[in-house]
Design an enzyme around this catalytic site. Sequence first.
Site, PDB file in Angstrom:
ATOM      1  N   CYS A 118       0.812  -1.224   0.000  1.00 46.91           N
ATOM      2  CA  CYS A 118       0.000   0.000   0.000  1.00 46.91           C
ATOM      3  C   CYS A 118       0.843   1.271   0.000  1.00 46.91           C
ATOM      4  O   CYS A 118       0.316   2.355  -0.247  1.00 46.91           O
ATOM      5  CB  CYS A 118      -0.962  -0.016   1.175  1.00 46.91           C
ATOM      6  SG  CYS A 118      -2.112  -1.393   1.065  1.00 46.91           S
ATOM      7  N   HIS A 259      -3.385   7.011   2.276  1.00 48.34           N
ATOM      8  CA  HIS A 259      -3.765   5.711   1.710  1.00 48.34           C
ATOM      9  C   HIS A 259      -5.136   5.332   2.267  1.00 48.34           C
ATOM     10  O   HIS A 259      -5.419   5.546   3.449  1.00 48.34           O
ATOM     11  CB  HIS A 259      -2.719   4.657   2.102  1.00 48.34           C
ATOM     12  CG  HIS A 259      -3.171   3.266   1.769  1.00 48.34           C
ATOM     13  ND1 HIS A 259      -3.562   2.906   0.499  1.00 48.34           N
ATOM     14  CD2 HIS A 259      -3.341   2.166   2.553  1.00 48.34           C
ATOM     15  CE1 HIS A 259      -3.927   1.632   0.514  1.00 48.34           C
ATOM     16  NE2 HIS A 259      -3.805   1.162   1.738  1.00 48.34           N
ATOM     17  N   ASN A 289     -10.050  -0.457  -0.652  1.00 48.60           N
ATOM     18  CA  ASN A 289      -8.592  -0.391  -0.637  1.00 48.60           C
ATOM     19  C   ASN A 289      -8.057  -0.935  -1.965  1.00 48.60           C
ATOM     20  O   ASN A 289      -8.108  -2.141  -2.210  1.00 48.60           O
ATOM     21  CB  ASN A 289      -8.054  -1.200   0.547  1.00 48.60           C
ATOM     22  CG  ASN A 289      -6.536  -1.126   0.668  1.00 48.60           C
ATOM     23  OD1 ASN A 289      -5.855  -0.639  -0.231  1.00 48.60           O
ATOM     24  ND2 ASN A 289      -6.016  -1.627   1.769  1.00 48.60           N
TER      25      ASN A 289
END
Length: 335
Positions: A118, A259, A289
């Site tokens: 990520c 993020h 996500n």
Amino acid sequence: MSRERKTVNAQITGVGMWVPEKVLDNKYFESIVDTSDEWIRTRTGIQERRILEKGATSDLATNAIKNLMENTGLKPDEIEAIIVATVTPDYFFPATACLVQDNIGAKNAFGYDLSAACSGFIFALQQGASLIESGRYKKVVVVGADKMSAITDYTDRNTCILFGDAAGAVLLEPTENLEYGLQDSVLRVDGSGRDLLIMKAGGSAMPASKETVENKLHYIYQDGRAVFKVAVKGMADVSAEIMERNNLTGGDIAYLVPHQANLRIIDATAKRMGITRDKVMINIQKYGNTTAATIPLCLTEYYNAGKLKKGDKLVLSSFGGGFTFGSIYLVWSMD
Ligand code: COA
């Protein structure tokens, strides 16, 4: 490179994104695992996510770069480097960057993939900026792309509700006005967390076999509760550090660009930085996500909506598997 000795900064001069059409909403997950729309919304902030039905990560990345080229007028043969941040490459090798280069006809470019989960986009953005700052490259494309559905176990309620597929891209070019562009970065890895968020099989540690497939070891494994704790602290720590180093207070920052893994992690980071919700880029409700794609997706959507203006101070922050952590301070230079 020390900041004092730089003669150019890398600035973002274009943005682009692409998401697949197919939407999976929370209601759909109620039909496949023991969960509820209410649980998913309140624990994560996610309402729906996009899934790529046909194609691979290189297709996501290619479409995002095509969107970037439409938005900027950039020609394929002008691109000198393509960095693809991803944990879902089409293959171990060749690199996804090679496939993307061929798809868009960037005949003068070199490129490579960067694996930092990520934090992939943040690490790749700093890499791209370093190429520009070296003085040797003038047009670098950085893309975050992940087809998370390829490694998601849709029988595991702990993980399947979290992830989606998408790609976002930026163009980096030099500016001699050092007030604009990437100013600073704080990047970290901590491999002691490797077992808490991992795809266990398929690599050289545990090559694919009948057993690895039967035991579902080619999917994302995450100890959500443990990762949550480290993520809250890790993302807030790197964000606070970059603010301190650059004498920034919450009031100086136009946007935190975090993020998008969990709305509660985003809120905790903003709180620690003294930033209110209206100054935090959030689109997790629409896409979930998307790993390396979340930050360029935010930048593109907010820029397209006219919410970003020249001179805006942004802090980009991430946390991911590895563990990986990162924050970047940049001053927006596009009108
Ligand atoms: N629907 C309903 N219940 C669920 C569920 C779902 N989709 N997923 C998990 N649960 C259950 C768990 O089984 C657990 O039940 P138990 O107490 O009977 O064991 C309960 O909900 C609480 O689980 P927990 O893991 O403590 O929930 P949480 O509040 O921590 O939320 C995550 C789970 C995954 C959303 C959260 O831990 C998280 O976001 N983790 C970090 C993700 C991240 O940042 N990753 C790194 C970047 S990719």
